[in-house]
Design a protein around this motif. Structure first.
Motif, PDB file in Angstrom:
ATOM      1  N   ILE A  17       1.174  -1.243  -0.163  1.00 60.77           N
ATOM      2  CA  ILE A  17       0.036  -0.032  -0.028  1.00 60.77           C
ATOM      3  C   ILE A  17       0.849   1.281  -0.014  1.00 60.77           C
ATOM      4  O   ILE A  17       0.388   2.298   0.304  1.00 60.77           O
ATOM      5  CB  ILE A  17      -1.199   0.034   1.319  1.00 60.77           C
ATOM      6  N   ASP A  19       2.066   3.274  -2.038  1.00 58.64           N
ATOM      7  CA  ASP A  19       1.722   4.155  -3.141  1.00 58.64           C
ATOM      8  C   ASP A  19       0.466   4.902  -2.592  1.00 58.64           C
ATOM      9  O   ASP A  19       0.296   6.201  -3.382  1.00 58.64           O
ATOM     10  CB  ASP A  19       1.174   3.428  -4.544  1.00 58.64           C
ATOM     11  N   LYS A  21      -2.727   4.768  -2.670  1.00 56.49           N
ATOM     12  CA  LYS A  21      -3.799   4.175  -3.188  1.00 56.49           C
ATOM     13  C   LYS A  21      -4.733   3.500  -2.256  1.00 56.49           C
ATOM     14  O   LYS A  21      -4.100   2.793  -1.458  1.00 56.49           O
ATOM     15  CB  LYS A  21      -3.743   3.757  -4.366  1.00 56.49           C
ATOM     16  N   ILE A  22      -5.958   3.428  -2.506  1.00 59.29           N
ATOM     17  CA  ILE A  22      -6.816   2.432  -1.805  1.00 59.29           C
ATOM     18  C   ILE A  22      -6.588   0.961  -2.551  1.00 59.29           C
ATOM     19  O   ILE A  22      -6.759   0.716  -3.863  1.00 59.29           O
ATOM     20  CB  ILE A  22      -8.272   2.891  -2.057  1.00 59.29           C
ATOM     21  N   HIS A  23      -6.507   0.185  -1.668  1.00 57.19           N
ATOM     22  CA  HIS A  23      -6.120  -1.245  -1.897  1.00 57.19           C
ATOM     23  C   HIS A  23      -7.080  -2.238  -1.290  1.00 57.19           C
ATOM     24  O   HIS A  23      -7.332  -2.055  -0.126  1.00 57.19           O
ATOM     25  CB  HIS A  23      -4.742  -1.850  -1.889  1.00 57.19           C
ATOM     26  N   HIS A  59     -16.238   0.328  -2.802  1.00 53.69           N
ATOM     27  CA  HIS A  59     -14.891   0.524  -3.447  1.00 53.69           C
ATOM     28  C   HIS A  59     -13.931   0.786  -2.360  1.00 53.69           C
ATOM     29  O   HIS A  59     -12.896   1.512  -2.483  1.00 53.69           O
ATOM     30  CB  HIS A  59     -15.028   1.907  -4.394  1.00 53.69           C
ATOM     31  N   ARG A  63      -5.655   2.243   2.930  1.00 55.10           N
ATOM     32  CA  ARG A  63      -4.460   2.956   2.276  1.00 55.10           C
ATOM     33  C   ARG A  63      -3.416   3.373   3.404  1.00 55.10           C
ATOM     34  O   ARG A  63      -4.143   3.821   4.402  1.00 55.10           O
ATOM     35  CB  ARG A  63      -5.172   4.258   1.384  1.00 55.10           C
TER      36      ARG A  63
END
Length: 170
Positions: A17, A19, A21-23, A59, A63
């Motif tokens: 994680i 980066d 972003k949402i994972h 979604h 993160r």
């Protein structure tokens, strides 16, 4: 063993994680070979410590919400497993059988306390970014590197497969 599976999985989660972003947890677990039950437990600890954010919904996922340059390996050890001790006699309030029986200080404890401090200093020295993404051998200037014997056969095969895929992509 000083690095428990939970610590190892924590390092892998942070790598996955990094980066920001949402994972989604399941794909992350698959990619990093982490049992999802462990991942949820670890993510809860990292969330409570303000390292990650868990996002609910379709979604959703998790993160990273901190800079890995600002989080040390000691921070992660402490968050996930509590303060790491080289021996139980380093723990606050430990009653030593030797001292109880002999009535004198234990020289081993004295020397282990030195090792404990060195261990904590070493874990504090490296950020999680450095631990995950940089080569400590290279940074140390030792000129050494991980030898082929230290890489498990499965990882070696994965490296070769990855190299072959890189060649095919080029």
């Amino acid at each position: 063993m000083l690095i428990t599976r939970e610590i190892d999985y924590s390092f892998r989660i942070l790598r996955a994680i990094a980066d920001g972003k949402i994972h989604s947890v399941k794909p992350m677990c698959d990619a990093e070979s982490i049992p999802w039950k462990f991942a949820y437990k670890i993510l809860g600890k990292l969330r409570d410590a303000g390292i990650v954010q868990n996002i609910s919904g379709v979604h959703g996922g998790c993160r990273l919400i901190v800079d890995l340059h600002d989080v040390t390996a000691l921070d992660i050890f402490t968050i996930v497993d509590g303060k790491p001790y080289v021996n139980r006699c380093m723990e606050q309030g430990y009653v030593c059988e030797w001292v109880t029986k002999k009535g004198t200080p234990c020289g081993i404890n004295h020397n282990l306390s030195f090792i404990q401090k060195e261990f904590e200093d070493m874990l504090s020295k490296y950020s999680m970014y450095t631990l995950i993404f940089e080569d400590l051998y290279e940074l140390s200037g030792s000129g050494e590197s991980v030898s082929e014997e230290m890489i498990p056969e499965s990882a070696e095969a994965e490296q070769k497969t990855g190299q072959a895929a890189s060649v095919l992509e080029a």
